[in-house]
Design a protein around this motif. Sequence first.
Motif, PDB file in Angstrom:
ATOM      1  N   ARG A 133       0.826  -1.371  -0.266  1.00 54.66           N
ATOM      2  CA  ARG A 133       0.293   0.240  -0.248  1.00 54.66           C
ATOM      3  C   ARG A 133       0.884   1.209  -0.181  1.00 54.66           C
ATOM      4  O   ARG A 133       1.590   1.254   0.797  1.00 54.66           O
ATOM      5  N   ILE A 134       0.155   2.699  -0.615  1.00 55.20           N
ATOM      6  CA  ILE A 134       0.796   3.275  -0.458  1.00 55.20           C
ATOM      7  C   ILE A 134       0.098   4.866   0.191  1.00 55.20           C
ATOM      8  O   ILE A 134      -0.992   4.617  -0.675  1.00 55.20           O
ATOM      9  N   GLY A 135       0.249   5.742   0.976  1.00 53.64           N
ATOM     10  CA  GLY A 135      -0.639   5.963   1.565  1.00 53.64           C
ATOM     11  C   GLY A 135      -2.531   5.379   1.704  1.00 53.64           C
ATOM     12  O   GLY A 135      -2.083   4.349   2.089  1.00 53.64           O
ATOM     13  N   LYS A 136      -3.380   5.700   1.454  1.00 48.88           N
ATOM     14  CA  LYS A 136      -4.444   5.191   1.847  1.00 48.88           C
ATOM     15  C   LYS A 136      -4.908   4.142   0.331  1.00 48.88           C
ATOM     16  O   LYS A 136      -6.269   3.295   0.124  1.00 48.88           O
ATOM     17  N   SER A 137      -4.174   3.705  -0.293  1.00 49.71           N
ATOM     18  CA  SER A 137      -3.876   3.177  -1.850  1.00 49.71           C
ATOM     19  C   SER A 137      -3.433   2.459  -1.859  1.00 49.71           C
ATOM     20  O   SER A 137      -2.039   1.641  -1.470  1.00 49.71           O
ATOM     21  N   ASP A 138      -3.806   0.393  -2.346  1.00 49.62           N
ATOM     22  CA  ASP A 138      -3.362  -0.348  -2.408  1.00 49.62           C
ATOM     23  C   ASP A 138      -2.416  -0.514  -3.594  1.00 49.62           C
ATOM     24  O   ASP A 138      -2.804   0.816  -4.584  1.00 49.62           O
ATOM     25  N   TYR A 156       3.351   0.365   2.799  1.00 50.90           N
ATOM     26  CA  TYR A 156       2.905  -0.285   4.307  1.00 50.90           C
ATOM     27  C   TYR A 156       3.431  -1.454   3.314  1.00 50.90           C
ATOM     28  O   TYR A 156       3.212  -1.557   2.133  1.00 50.90           O
ATOM     29  N   THR A 157       4.117  -2.472   3.667  1.00 48.37           N
ATOM     30  CA  THR A 157       4.993  -3.186   3.216  1.00 48.37           C
ATOM     31  C   THR A 157       4.781  -5.197   4.000  1.00 48.37           C
ATOM     32  O   THR A 157       4.136  -4.857   4.986  1.00 48.37           O
ATOM     33  N   SER A 158       4.573  -5.758   2.811  1.00 50.25           N
ATOM     34  CA  SER A 158       4.799  -7.291   3.449  1.00 50.25           C
ATOM     35  C   SER A 158       5.781  -8.419   3.064  1.00 50.25           C
ATOM     36  O   SER A 158       6.594  -7.453   2.724  1.00 50.25           O
ATOM     37  N   GLU A 159       5.770  -9.544   4.261  1.00 48.31           N
ATOM     38  CA  GLU A 159       7.011 -10.658   4.005  1.00 48.31           C
ATOM     39  C   GLU A 159       6.711 -11.814   3.422  1.00 48.31           C
ATOM     40  O   GLU A 159       5.527 -12.200   3.765  1.00 48.31           O
ATOM     41  N   ILE A 160       7.022 -11.910   2.830  1.00 44.67           N
ATOM     42  CA  ILE A 160       7.371 -13.948   2.403  1.00 44.67           C
ATOM     43  C   ILE A 160       8.055 -14.618   3.239  1.00 44.67           C
ATOM     44  O   ILE A 160       9.028 -14.286   3.053  1.00 44.67           O
ATOM     45  N   VAL A 161       7.140 -14.879   3.765  1.00 48.58           N
ATOM     46  CA  VAL A 161       7.667 -16.442   4.815  1.00 48.58           C
ATOM     47  C   VAL A 161       7.789 -18.025   5.115  1.00 48.58           C
ATOM     48  O   VAL A 161       6.773 -17.856   4.039  1.00 48.58           O
ATOM     49  N   PRO A 162       8.482 -18.819   5.176  1.00 49.04           N
ATOM     50  CA  PRO A 162       8.181 -19.757   4.793  1.00 49.04           C
ATOM     51  C   PRO A 162       6.846 -20.585   5.951  1.00 49.04           C
ATOM     52  O   PRO A 162       7.293 -19.624   6.631  1.00 49.04           O
ATOM     53  N   ASP A 163       6.765 -20.883   5.736  1.00 52.32           N
ATOM     54  CA  ASP A 163       5.421 -21.678   6.299  1.00 52.32           C
ATOM     55  C   ASP A 163       5.891 -23.447   6.853  1.00 52.32           C
ATOM     56  O   ASP A 163       5.831 -24.267   5.539  1.00 52.32           O
ATOM     57  N   THR A 164       6.592 -22.975   8.164  1.00 53.82           N
ATOM     58  CA  THR A 164       7.348 -24.432   7.786  1.00 53.82           C
ATOM     59  C   THR A 164       6.098 -25.780   8.249  1.00 53.82           C
ATOM     60  O   THR A 164       7.024 -27.309   7.962  1.00 53.82           O
TER      61      THR A 164
END
Length: 407
Positions: A133-138, A156-164
């Motif tokens: 997201r940037i400000g209020k926009s996806d 706003y950032t997201s992460e890619i993480v392992p699902d063990t």
Amino acid sequence: MRLLNRLGLLVAAILFIACGEDRTYEYYKLTEENQWIFSQMQSNYFWGDTMKQPARNKFFASGSSFFESLLKKGDKTSFFCDSTFRTSYGITFSIVRDPLAIKASKSYAAVLFVEPGSSADKAGVKRGMWISRIGKSDVTANNYGYLERGETTTVYTSEIVPDTIEGSFVWADGDTITLAAATTVEPTTLPLDTVYNIPDHKVGYMLCNRLENIEEISPILSRFSAEGITDLIVDLRYCNSGSLETAAHFASAITPEAAGNFFCSLKHNELNSSKNRDILFGTQPAALNLWRVYIITTSATRGTAEAFTAALRMTMGGDRVQLVGTTSAGENMHTQSIESPFDFTINPAVAYIYTPDDAPLSSDGQTVDYEISELSLPVIHKLGDINETLLYSTLYLILNGTVPPTE
């Protein structure tokens, strides 16, 4: 404020045109910036000799809009540069659909490079982050400009993480980052160079974002020579500008076969044919004497970098210049930077770049020998990390004569 000024000019134009008086001087005074642009484009732009005179009211547009209105359809090389254009948050990114295919309609900006000293760098934005997201926009393919320049904003950032448990990857919430207003950023020319020791090979690696200054490149090549490298990787994945003369000298430092030979030529339109010129490889002794060179390219590789790749391929032979990554942009024209008296520059395409076989540089881009997307894996490693997708694939190619299986 700029919009109000333009509206004021337009109202003034309507008033003096409506009066029926000869107020030509006032008209040209109000439109002098765009009159200057039109004159320069007629004289220098490759298609300037066929340009038609715009309607009088068109000259009241902003400089950037007026410049863009003059461009030939399909021109992807010319650009307008003012104080706003020169500012940036400092993020190189790619807009992609959800790489985990969990939400097919969801887009992310994958951060690929952050300019040192930029607003993004100071705020803690790192390669490998996924901005949602940037400000209020996806993030979408239509609003990515908000990540290029502007005032203070929040990403706003997201992460890619392992699902063990499942043995796969999943999304997790990342950091919320406040970016200060965009600032003037001087692009880094050579962000990274190093030597990798792998079985029976000593590999020199250079990440070149601009082929701008041979004085910056030469010391690295001299060090590679002193260390006795057996192979060279030139990473041009984000290289989008530079000097053709610098590219020619760089290429001639790689192989002695290039010395003094034809690198490329610039061919203008008939009106400016006296400006046509040939560019030769440098005549200095080659700092390196390599049998094979490996070049990393992506769709962000353009212009001078493409001329460099094409000339090396034709001089050394295609089998001795191996390209890894994705097809380059296909920018085959040379621009000229023309400074105005009004605090902006125009950069029109003025000539086609011709390769050593006397053909225009391909507008389809330089095709790769081994096609691999930088984003083919969900985890984006740091540049220079041997696990980074394109670097790993190229080192694997040097060792095994082919790239690793995509699985």
